[in-house]
Design a protein around this motif. Structure first.
Motif, PDB file in Angstrom:
ATOM      1  N   ALA A  50     -10.959  14.453  26.663  1.00  0.00           N
ATOM      2  CA  ALA A  50     -10.695  15.880  26.872  1.00  0.00           C
ATOM      3  C   ALA A  50     -11.634  16.455  27.930  1.00  0.00           C
ATOM      4  O   ALA A  50     -11.214  17.266  28.756  1.00  0.00           O
ATOM      5  N   ALA A  51     -12.890  16.017  27.924  1.00  0.00           N
ATOM      6  CA  ALA A  51     -13.830  16.476  28.946  1.00  0.00           C
ATOM      7  C   ALA A  51     -13.409  15.975  30.321  1.00  0.00           C
ATOM      8  O   ALA A  51     -13.509  16.697  31.318  1.00  0.00           O
ATOM      9  N   GLY A  52     -12.924  14.731  30.382  1.00  0.00           N
ATOM     10  CA  GLY A  52     -12.463  14.170  31.649  1.00  0.00           C
ATOM     11  C   GLY A  52     -11.234  14.880  32.186  1.00  0.00           C
ATOM     12  O   GLY A  52     -11.062  15.021  33.399  1.00  0.00           O
ATOM     13  N   LEU A  53     -10.383  15.352  31.277  1.00  0.00           N
ATOM     14  CA  LEU A  53      -9.174  16.076  31.687  1.00  0.00           C
ATOM     15  C   LEU A  53      -9.441  17.555  31.930  1.00  0.00           C
ATOM     16  O   LEU A  53      -8.573  18.266  32.432  1.00  0.00           O
ATOM     17  N   GLY A  54     -10.626  18.012  31.537  1.00  0.00           N
ATOM     18  CA  GLY A  54     -10.984  19.405  31.750  1.00  0.00           C
ATOM     19  C   GLY A  54     -10.446  20.371  30.707  1.00  0.00           C
ATOM     20  O   GLY A  54     -10.340  21.562  30.965  1.00  0.00           O
ATOM     21  N   VAL A  55     -10.101  19.871  29.522  1.00  0.00           N
ATOM     22  CA  VAL A  55      -9.567  20.737  28.474  1.00  0.00           C
ATOM     23  C   VAL A  55     -10.512  20.856  27.283  1.00  0.00           C
ATOM     24  O   VAL A  55     -10.126  21.385  26.237  1.00  0.00           O
ATOM     25  N   ALA A  56     -11.744  20.395  27.424  1.00  0.00           N
ATOM     26  CA  ALA A  56     -12.668  20.362  26.287  1.00  0.00           C
ATOM     27  C   ALA A  56     -13.320  21.708  26.027  1.00  0.00           C
ATOM     28  O   ALA A  56     -13.529  22.081  24.878  1.00  0.00           O
ATOM     29  N   ASP A  57     -13.661  22.445  27.044  1.00  0.00           N
ATOM     30  CA  ASP A  57     -14.381  23.702  26.869  1.00  0.00           C
ATOM     31  C   ASP A  57     -13.505  24.884  27.245  1.00  0.00           C
ATOM     32  O   ASP A  57     -13.559  25.397  28.356  1.00  0.00           O
ATOM     33  N   THR A  58     -12.694  25.305  26.298  1.00  0.00           N
ATOM     34  CA  THR A  58     -11.843  26.461  26.519  1.00  0.00           C
ATOM     35  C   THR A  58     -12.285  27.578  25.590  1.00  0.00           C
ATOM     36  O   THR A  58     -13.077  27.373  24.679  1.00  0.00           O
ATOM     37  N   LYS A  59     -11.761  28.756  25.808  1.00  0.00           N
ATOM     38  CA  LYS A  59     -12.076  29.868  24.910  1.00  0.00           C
ATOM     39  C   LYS A  59     -11.305  29.673  23.612  1.00  0.00           C
ATOM     40  O   LYS A  59     -10.120  29.403  23.623  1.00  0.00           O
ATOM     41  N   GLY A  60     -11.987  29.799  22.496  1.00  0.00           N
ATOM     42  CA  GLY A  60     -11.339  29.639  21.195  1.00  0.00           C
ATOM     43  C   GLY A  60     -11.329  28.181  20.768  1.00  0.00           C
ATOM     44  O   GLY A  60     -12.176  27.381  21.151  1.00  0.00           O
ATOM     45  N   VAL A  61     -10.340  27.839  19.971  1.00  0.00           N
ATOM     46  CA  VAL A  61     -10.212  26.487  19.430  1.00  0.00           C
ATOM     47  C   VAL A  61      -9.630  25.564  20.499  1.00  0.00           C
ATOM     48  O   VAL A  61      -8.681  25.929  21.192  1.00  0.00           O
ATOM     49  N   ASP A  62     -10.194  24.396  20.631  1.00  0.00           N
ATOM     50  CA  ASP A  62      -9.719  23.416  21.612  1.00  0.00           C
ATOM     51  C   ASP A  62      -8.589  22.583  20.995  1.00  0.00           C
ATOM     52  O   ASP A  62      -8.785  21.451  20.555  1.00  0.00           O
ATOM     53  N   TRP A  63      -7.402  23.156  20.960  1.00  0.00           N
ATOM     54  CA  TRP A  63      -6.268  22.500  20.313  1.00  0.00           C
ATOM     55  C   TRP A  63      -5.880  21.202  21.004  1.00  0.00           C
ATOM     56  O   TRP A  63      -5.520  20.220  20.338  1.00  0.00           O
ATOM     57  N   GLU A  65      -7.812  19.158  22.638  1.00  0.00           N
ATOM     58  CA  GLU A  65      -8.809  18.142  22.281  1.00  0.00           C
ATOM     59  C   GLU A  65      -8.556  17.608  20.871  1.00  0.00           C
ATOM     60  O   GLU A  65      -8.613  16.405  20.638  1.00  0.00           O
ATOM     61  N   TRP A  66      -8.232  18.492  19.933  1.00  0.00           N
ATOM     62  CA  TRP A  66      -7.927  18.061  18.574  1.00  0.00           C
ATOM     63  C   TRP A  66      -6.697  17.158  18.545  1.00  0.00           C
ATOM     64  O   TRP A  66      -6.677  16.142  17.841  1.00  0.00           O
ATOM     65  N   LEU A  67      -5.662  17.511  19.312  1.00  0.00           N
ATOM     66  CA  LEU A  67      -4.454  16.683  19.338  1.00  0.00           C
ATOM     67  C   LEU A  67      -4.737  15.301  19.917  1.00  0.00           C
ATOM     68  O   LEU A  67      -4.206  14.296  19.429  1.00  0.00           O
ATOM     69  N   ILE A  68      -5.573  15.248  20.946  1.00  0.00           N
ATOM     70  CA  ILE A  68      -5.959  13.958  21.522  1.00  0.00           C
ATOM     71  C   ILE A  68      -6.707  13.125  20.487  1.00  0.00           C
ATOM     72  O   ILE A  68      -6.423  11.933  20.293  1.00  0.00           O
ATOM     73  N   GLN A  69      -7.648  13.748  19.782  1.00  0.00           N
ATOM     74  CA  GLN A  69      -8.442  13.032  18.786  1.00  0.00           C
ATOM     75  C   GLN A  69      -7.571  12.542  17.634  1.00  0.00           C
ATOM     76  O   GLN A  69      -7.707  11.397  17.182  1.00  0.00           O
ATOM     77  N   ILE A  70      -6.672  13.377  17.153  1.00  0.00           N
ATOM     78  CA  ILE A  70      -5.795  12.987  16.045  1.00  0.00           C
ATOM     79  C   ILE A  70      -4.854  11.876  16.483  1.00  0.00           C
ATOM     80  O   ILE A  70      -4.596  10.931  15.737  1.00  0.00           O
ATOM     81  N   GLY A  71      -4.328  11.970  17.700  1.00  0.00           N
ATOM     82  CA  GLY A  71      -3.467  10.901  18.219  1.00  0.00           C
ATOM     83  C   GLY A  71      -4.200   9.574  18.321  1.00  0.00           C
ATOM     84  O   GLY A  71      -3.669   8.530  17.946  1.00  0.00           O
ATOM     85  N   LEU A  72      -5.426   9.621  18.807  1.00  0.00           N
ATOM     86  CA  LEU A  72      -6.221   8.388  18.884  1.00  0.00           C
ATOM     87  C   LEU A  72      -6.530   7.837  17.497  1.00  0.00           C
ATOM     88  O   LEU A  72      -6.512   6.621  17.286  1.00  0.00           O
ATOM     89  N   ALA A  73      -6.800   8.718  16.539  1.00  0.00           N
ATOM     90  CA  ALA A  73      -7.058   8.269  15.173  1.00  0.00           C
ATOM     91  C   ALA A  73      -5.811   7.632  14.565  1.00  0.00           C
ATOM     92  O   ALA A  73      -5.897   6.609  13.873  1.00  0.00           O
ATOM     93  N   ALA A  74      -4.646   8.202  14.831  1.00  0.00           N
ATOM     94  CA  ALA A  74      -3.400   7.635  14.317  1.00  0.00           C
ATOM     95  C   ALA A  74      -3.155   6.251  14.905  1.00  0.00           C
ATOM     96  O   ALA A  74      -2.780   5.314  14.196  1.00  0.00           O
TER      97      ALA A  74
END
Length: 87
Positions: A50-63, A65-74
């Protein structure tokens, strides 16, 4: 990394691992500790992606980043389950 960072990484890893396990259909033959381990690794790799894609530090919840993490966990849970079932 300080102790609060380690504790938060473990908590996030547990949540990510459980959510990743819920995404995979059917019964998984891996234990709770493996699920937590996969979740922690997925959370770390997902944060880096997410940091590499530039979506890690957004205002509010980083949805995203969460989707990427959950997908990788699955993917990790499914791969580990498949590897354990071959034995």
């Amino acid at each position: 990394m300080e102790i609060d960072g380690i504790v938060s990484a473990l908590f996030i890893g547990i949540v990510i691992g459980v959510l990743g396990r819920l995404v995979v259909p059917g019964r998984q033959r891996i234990g709770v500790l493996w699920t937590i381990g996969v979740g922690i690794v997925a959370a770390l790799i997902g944060s880096l992606l997410a940091a590499g894609l530039g979506v890690a530090d957004t205002k509010g919840v980083d949805w995203i980043e969460w989707l990427i993490q959950i997908g990788l966990a699955a993917v990790g849970v499914a791969a580990l389950d498949r590897a354990k079932s071959r034995r």
